[in-house]
Design an enzyme around this catalytic site. Structure first.
Site, PDB file in Angstrom:
ATOM      1  N   ASP A  95       2.256 -10.843  -0.490  1.00 27.89           N
ATOM      2  CA  ASP A  95       1.246 -10.134   0.289  1.00 27.89           C
ATOM      3  C   ASP A  95      -0.146 -10.210  -0.327  1.00 27.89           C
ATOM      4  OD1 ASP A  95       2.484  -8.604  -1.733  1.00 27.89           O
ATOM      5  OD2 ASP A  95       1.867  -6.715  -0.835  1.00 27.89           O
ATOM      6  N   GLU A 103       4.454  -6.008  -1.958  1.00 24.89           N
ATOM      7  CA  GLU A 103       4.350  -5.503  -3.331  1.00 24.89           C
ATOM      8  C   GLU A 103       3.223  -4.491  -3.447  1.00 24.89           C
ATOM      9  OE1 GLU A 103       3.221  -4.698  -7.243  1.00 24.89           O
ATOM     10  OE2 GLU A 103       1.911  -5.955  -6.007  1.00 24.89           O
ATOM     11  N   GLU A 104       2.176  -4.697  -2.648  1.00 21.99           N
ATOM     12  CA  GLU A 104       0.977  -3.861  -2.755  1.00 21.99           C
ATOM     13  C   GLU A 104       1.056  -2.583  -1.928  1.00 21.99           C
ATOM     14  OE1 GLU A 104      -1.384  -4.431  -4.746  1.00 21.99           O
ATOM     15  OE2 GLU A 104      -1.478  -6.564  -5.187  1.00 21.99           O
ATOM     16  N   HIS A 125      -7.936  -7.558  -7.798  1.00 15.52           N
ATOM     17  CA  HIS A 125      -8.401  -6.710  -6.695  1.00 15.52           C
ATOM     18  C   HIS A 125      -9.935  -6.700  -6.576  1.00 15.52           C
ATOM     19  CE1 HIS A 125      -4.430  -4.249  -6.207  1.00 15.52           C
ATOM     20  NE2 HIS A 125      -4.197  -5.442  -6.734  1.00 15.52           N
TER      21      HIS A 125
END
Length: 386
Positions: free
Chosen positions: A79, A138-139, A361
């Site tokens: 993702d 995962e996020e 990020h």
């Protein structure tokens, strides 16, 4: 930079091409259907069967080894993040507005695909059965790893390995922390329900703003007086919302925050104590305290037996100088759900340098593809020797 036995230039170039494709067409957590379709197509092209019974868009492949006495699971996350990518010097920028691979998952997916491709070309060398996990979300919460564990993805696995390319670790270093390596991550919402009124007459109110200051102070006592100092934790309040006037005390105040711990016991204690203090302190002031937990991920525990195997492979493959023990961090990773139930290790591969100088990020984050030969080689070695 990396001495590799199996990850030759042709395989690495192929993986880089796949990584750039995934980077150009990122998908958010739970929406990785086009990514999953490409992964499925490539695994089918390699002649690797797909396992049924797992929720989409997760993709699970199964490679049957020549002996099959041991089953190794390898995982990659797929993702992307809701971030507007910045930068004009890369030909593979995201084509999806507001979405980018800002954490390296495109590289993880391409790396595991390259290992799968190698296995399909060298089946006689692979003695172990291999479970190939291409994981969604995962996020996000609920976690993709948590869901796959509920569905039994590791029921037949003996051990699981995963990697993460790290922008805060120098290119050329590979390593991990044995034992507790990453923190748990749980969030909370607290509503303090008091009684509003005029700021000039506070005695006629139950002031939720004042009460919130007592909560914030008290939460720090959980860390300093309820946790073993050698097994630390963090409670951080990231948002306070209530009132919009100079002279009016509001009825309610909302707090938002995060709870993180480096042990399972610490996480449990911190959550329980935060809820208890919320209710008891609010009641002491005549207010009502409503605590809502937003469950995240447990601490990530690298099992010593798997770590010993991983360290041996890293030292033998890349040399003693490249292996780097790493201190535990308070970041979180849902690979922890696998390690909570199954023996395994999560390995970091450094890529910090001119091509990867921004943190994960960040809108300008990029993966240094010079680190990918190490990732591919490790995944292959884990399959062969894990």
């Amino acid at each position: 930079m990396f001495n590799t036995q199996f990850a030759d230039n042709e395989l690495v170039d192929w993986a880089i091409g796949q990584r750039r494709h995934f980077h150009m067409y990122p998908e958010l957590s739970g929406q990785e259907y086009e990514t999953a379709a490409r992964v499925k197509s490539l695994l089918e092209e390699f002649g690797i069967p797909l396992l049924d019974g797992f929720s989409a868009p997760n993709v699970i492949g199964y490679f049957k080894g020549t002996e099959g006495k041991r089953t190794i699971a390898l995982r990659a996350d797929m993702d992307a993040l809701p971030i507007v990518e910045e930068g004009e010097d890369r030909p593979y920028l995201s084509t999806v507005p507001g979405v980018m691979h800002g954490c390296g998952h495109d590289g993880h997916t391409a790396t595991l695909l390259a290992a799968a491709k190698w296995m399909s070309q060298n089946p006689e060398l692979v003695k172990n059965n291999i479970i190939l996990i291409f994981q969604s979300s995962e996020e996000a919460s609920p976690s993709g790893a948590q869901q796959l564990m509920k569905e039994g993805v590791l029921d037949k696995a003996d051990v699981i390995y995963g990697i993460h390319y790290m922008s805060n670790m120098p290119l050329g270093q590979v390593g991990f922390e044995e034992g507790y390596a990453m923190a748990s991550s749980d969030d909370f919402d607290i509503i303090i329900e008091g009684k509003g009124g005029h700021g000039g007459n506070p005695h006629e109110t139950i002031d939720p703003i004042y009460i919130s200051t007592h909560l914030i102070q008290a939460f720090q006592s959980i860390v300093s007086r309820n946790l073993n100092p050698l097994k630390s934790g963090v409670i951080s309040v990231g948002g306070i919302y209530g009132g919009d006037s100079y002279n009016v005390i509001p009825d309610k105040v909302t707090l938002k925050g995060t709870i993180r711990a480096l042990t399972f016991e610490g996480a449990k204690t911190m959550i329980e104590k935060t809820e208890q203090l919320t209710k008891s302190i609010c009641e002491g002031f005549g207010a009502k305290g409503h605590f809502t937990l937003i469950e995240g991920t447990p601490p990530l525990y690298n099992h010593p037996e798997a770590c010993k195997t991983a360290e041996k492979i890293i030292r033998k493959t890349f040399g003693d100088d490249l292996f780097t023990p790493i201190e535990a961090v308070f970041g979180a990773e849902d690979f922890s759900y696998y390690l909570k139930e199954k023996t395994g290790a999560f390995v970091n591969i450094g890529m910090q340098g001119p091509k990867s100088q921004y943190p994960h990020h960040h809108p300008k984050f990029d993966l240094d593809e010079a680190a990918m030969p190490a990732g591919i080689e490790l995944m292959i070695k884990f399959a062969l020797e894990g």
